[in-house]
Write a protein that holds these residues in place. Structure first.
Motif, PDB file in Angstrom:
ATOM      1  N   LEU A   1       0.822  -1.244  -0.023  1.00  0.00           N
ATOM      2  CA  LEU A   1       0.087  -0.072  -0.066  1.00  0.00           C
ATOM      3  C   LEU A   1       0.931   1.257   0.000  1.00  0.00           C
ATOM      4  CD1 LEU A   1      -2.921   1.062   0.031  1.00  0.00           C
ATOM      5  CD2 LEU A   1      -2.666   1.262   2.708  1.00  0.00           C
ATOM      6  N   GLN A   2       1.958   1.234   0.873  1.00  0.00           N
ATOM      7  CA  GLN A   2       2.872   2.374   0.873  1.00  0.00           C
ATOM      8  C   GLN A   2       3.559   2.700  -0.761  1.00  0.00           C
ATOM      9  OE1 GLN A   2       5.741   1.629   3.964  1.00  0.00           O
ATOM     10  NE2 GLN A   2       4.867   3.341   5.124  1.00  0.00           N
ATOM     11  N   ARG A   3       3.832   1.727  -1.439  1.00  0.00           N
ATOM     12  CA  ARG A   3       4.201   1.516  -2.617  1.00  0.00           C
ATOM     13  C   ARG A   3       3.362   2.357  -3.809  1.00  0.00           C
ATOM     14  NH1 ARG A   3       5.637  -3.631  -4.033  1.00  0.00           N
ATOM     15  NH2 ARG A   3       7.778  -3.476  -2.601  1.00  0.00           N
ATOM     16  N   ILE A   4       2.080   1.740  -3.534  1.00  0.00           N
ATOM     17  CA  ILE A   4       1.001   2.290  -4.353  1.00  0.00           C
ATOM     18  C   ILE A   4       0.670   3.651  -3.955  1.00  0.00           C
ATOM     19  CG2 ILE A   4      -1.243   2.058  -5.101  1.00  0.00           C
ATOM     20  CD1 ILE A   4      -0.735  -1.214  -4.461  1.00  0.00           C
ATOM     21  N   SER A   5       0.531   4.136  -2.963  1.00  0.00           N
ATOM     22  CA  SER A   5       0.444   5.336  -2.499  1.00  0.00           C
ATOM     23  C   SER A   5       1.281   6.173  -3.057  1.00  0.00           C
ATOM     24  CB  SER A   5       0.225   5.488  -1.128  1.00  0.00           C
ATOM     25  OG  SER A   5       0.303   6.782  -0.545  1.00  0.00           O
ATOM     26  N   ARG A   6       2.701   6.159  -2.967  1.00  0.00           N
ATOM     27  CA  ARG A   6       3.775   6.783  -3.397  1.00  0.00           C
ATOM     28  C   ARG A   6       3.724   7.022  -5.008  1.00  0.00           C
ATOM     29  NH1 ARG A   6       7.422   4.439  -0.433  1.00  0.00           N
ATOM     30  NH2 ARG A   6       8.084   2.945  -2.032  1.00  0.00           N
ATOM     31  N   GLN A   7       3.599   5.999  -5.568  1.00  0.00           N
ATOM     32  CA  GLN A   7       3.648   6.032  -7.043  1.00  0.00           C
ATOM     33  C   GLN A   7       2.385   6.802  -7.565  1.00  0.00           C
ATOM     34  OE1 GLN A   7       3.192   1.891  -8.066  1.00  0.00           O
ATOM     35  NE2 GLN A   7       5.459   1.394  -8.297  1.00  0.00           N
ATOM     36  N   GLN A   8       1.124   6.777  -7.049  1.00  0.00           N
ATOM     37  CA  GLN A   8      -0.048   7.453  -7.073  1.00  0.00           C
ATOM     38  C   GLN A   8       0.338   9.001  -7.155  1.00  0.00           C
ATOM     39  OE1 GLN A   8      -3.637   5.748  -5.735  1.00  0.00           O
ATOM     40  NE2 GLN A   8      -3.444   4.026  -7.139  1.00  0.00           N
ATOM     41  N   ALA A   9       1.040   9.126  -5.893  1.00  0.00           N
ATOM     42  CA  ALA A   9       1.261  10.658  -5.492  1.00  0.00           C
ATOM     43  C   ALA A   9       2.217  11.174  -6.696  1.00  0.00           C
ATOM     44  CB  ALA A   9       1.820  10.827  -4.038  1.00  0.00           C
ATOM     45  N   GLN A  10       3.228  10.724  -6.888  1.00  0.00           N
ATOM     46  CA  GLN A  10       4.120  11.151  -8.025  1.00  0.00           C
ATOM     47  C   GLN A  10       3.647  11.380  -9.182  1.00  0.00           C
ATOM     48  OE1 GLN A  10       7.121   8.152  -7.454  1.00  0.00           O
ATOM     49  NE2 GLN A  10       8.310   9.304  -5.952  1.00  0.00           N
ATOM     50  N   GLU A  11       2.721  10.451  -9.583  1.00  0.00           N
ATOM     51  CA  GLU A  11       2.018  10.675 -11.017  1.00  0.00           C
ATOM     52  C   GLU A  11       0.923  11.806 -10.600  1.00  0.00           C
ATOM     53  OE1 GLU A  11      -0.202   6.936 -11.419  1.00  0.00           O
ATOM     54  OE2 GLU A  11       1.760   5.832 -11.958  1.00  0.00           O
ATOM     55  N   ARG A  12       0.295  12.094  -9.655  1.00  0.00           N
ATOM     56  CA  ARG A  12      -0.651  13.373  -9.480  1.00  0.00           C
ATOM     57  C   ARG A  12       0.108  14.401  -9.199  1.00  0.00           C
ATOM     58  NH1 ARG A  12      -3.045  10.773  -5.687  1.00  0.00           N
ATOM     59  NH2 ARG A  12      -2.360  11.924  -3.942  1.00  0.00           N
ATOM     60  N   PHE A  13       1.130  14.460  -8.792  1.00  0.00           N
ATOM     61  CA  PHE A  13       1.814  15.763  -8.174  1.00  0.00           C
ATOM     62  C   PHE A  13       2.848  16.072  -9.397  1.00  0.00           C
ATOM     63  CE2 PHE A  13       0.418  14.887  -3.922  1.00  0.00           C
ATOM     64  CZ  PHE A  13      -0.466  15.523  -4.019  1.00  0.00           C
ATOM     65  N   GLY A  14       3.409  15.274 -10.050  1.00  0.00           N
ATOM     66  CA  GLY A  14       4.678  15.225 -11.082  1.00  0.00           C
ATOM     67  C   GLY A  14       5.878  15.723 -10.245  1.00  0.00           C
ATOM     68  N   THR A  15       6.628  16.081 -10.988  1.00  0.00           N
ATOM     69  CA  THR A  15       7.815  16.970 -10.242  1.00  0.00           C
ATOM     70  C   THR A  15       7.896  18.221  -9.970  1.00  0.00           C
ATOM     71  OG1 THR A  15       8.939  17.284 -12.527  1.00  0.00           O
ATOM     72  CG2 THR A  15       9.580  14.992 -11.275  1.00  0.00           C
ATOM     73  N   LEU A  16       8.723  18.791  -9.094  1.00  0.00           N
ATOM     74  CA  LEU A  16       8.712  20.371  -8.672  1.00  0.00           C
ATOM     75  C   LEU A  16       9.463  21.258  -9.953  1.00  0.00           C
ATOM     76  CD1 LEU A  16       9.550  19.711  -5.005  1.00  0.00           C
ATOM     77  CD2 LEU A  16       7.153  19.986  -6.057  1.00  0.00           C
ATOM     78  N   THR A  17       9.014  22.363 -10.065  1.00  0.00           N
ATOM     79  CA  THR A  17       9.684  23.342 -10.924  1.00  0.00           C
ATOM     80  C   THR A  17      11.016  23.521 -10.427  1.00  0.00           C
ATOM     81  OG1 THR A  17       8.632  25.134  -9.830  1.00  0.00           O
ATOM     82  CG2 THR A  17       7.471  24.088 -11.698  1.00  0.00           C
ATOM     83  N   ARG A  18      11.483  23.354  -9.191  1.00  0.00           N
ATOM     84  CA  ARG A  18      12.733  23.565  -8.777  1.00  0.00           C
ATOM     85  C   ARG A  18      13.015  22.911  -7.774  1.00  0.00           C
ATOM     86  NH1 ARG A  18      13.001  26.334  -4.363  1.00  0.00           N
ATOM     87  NH2 ARG A  18      11.227  27.864  -3.628  1.00  0.00           N
TER      88      ARG A  18
END
Length: 267
Positions: free
Chosen positions: A177-194
């Motif tokens: 569940l931790q792995r899936i939560s992290r993956q979905q958060a990264q997909e949702r938020f993307g990368t930071l501009t800086r």
């Protein structure tokens, strides 16, 4: 839960297959297939709800898994991130210190005195939802976050051996569940501009520890106003509007895992 549980040869086989298969799960789709396959063979159920909490007890993620079509109203009552039954069960067990794993039978002949972890108050609601019973377990409070799992609607009255199966599988459910939560958060938020600066990383750390702007200023030998200005820039960078959201977003992006490195580079 204290009685000795001896697994049959078939149960041992099902358990081994479930563990071997869950080790290969990398995403939400694979997790769903596992819950409807190997997990169902060992612990048949109608609905599985997994919840992940952050270090500050904030709810970060809910996963609701079911093999048949679930009526929208029922799904909401079980899985709502505001007051769903799964969330209330998790908070009840974590606040009242109920012993886990626990199970609850809400069938017509159920005895409220036998409800584990002080769950008798939920019998009427569970019966109203047409699920009759549930099995639940959760991890202890851990630095990387806490998870909690509820299985609703087992085909038979849950027994201590069912709770034991869930206890054996909890570490694998927790990690997945931790792995899936992290993956979905990264997909949702993307990368930071800086990148986050070392000073911003320090402030994020102390915000997570519950310090006020003035307290952080004293710790870092800067003014509270300067801390506030840094926080405003962090909010814009993270796309959030308050301290709690900033901490939750930073956790989702694993920023706290990198903060010691950022601070070491700045030293």
């Amino acid at each position: 839960m204290e009685q000795l549980v001896i697994l049959s040869n078939l149960e041992q086989e099902y358990l081994l297959h479930a563990i071997e298969a869950v080790l290969q799960v990398q995403g939400a789709r694979q997790f769903f297939l596992w819950t409807q396959g190997q997990l169902q063979a060992l612990l048949p159920h109608q609905v599985l709800v997994g919840l992940q909490f952050g270090a500050q007890e904030e709810l970060q993620h809910i996963e609701c898994l079911h093999g048949t079509v679930l009526e929208a109203g029922l799904r909401h009552r079980l899985c709502s991130p505001d007051d769903g039954l799964a969330l209330r069960l998790a908070r009840h067990c974590r606040t009242n210190g109920g012993r886990l794993p626990a199970m609850l039978d809400a069938g017509p002949h159920a005895d409220p005195l036998k409800a584990g972890a002080g769950l008798a108050a939920f019998q009427g609601e569970l019966r109203e939802l047409g699920l009759e019973n549930m099995l639940l377990h959760g991890s202890e409070r851990l630095p990387g976050g806490t998870t909690f799992f509820v299985m609703f609607g087992l085909p038979h009255r849950p027994r201590p051996r069912h709770a034991y199966f869930l206890q054996l599988l909890l570490p694998y459910l927790h990690i997945t569940l931790q792995r899936i939560s992290r993956q979905q958060a990264q997909e949702r938020f993307g990368t930071l501009t800086r990148p986050v600066s070392a000073r911003e990383a320090e402030i994020l750390h102390w915000v997570r520890e519950g310090k006020s702007n003035e307290e952080i200023g004293i710790i870092l030998s800067i003014s509270g106003l300067t801390v506030k200005n840094h926080l405003q820039r962090l909010y814009r960078l993270l796309g959030v509007s308050n301290r709690a959201q900033a901490v939750a977003r930073a956790i989702a992006l694993q920023l706290f895992d990198r903060i010691p490195l950022l601070l070491a580079r700045a030293a």
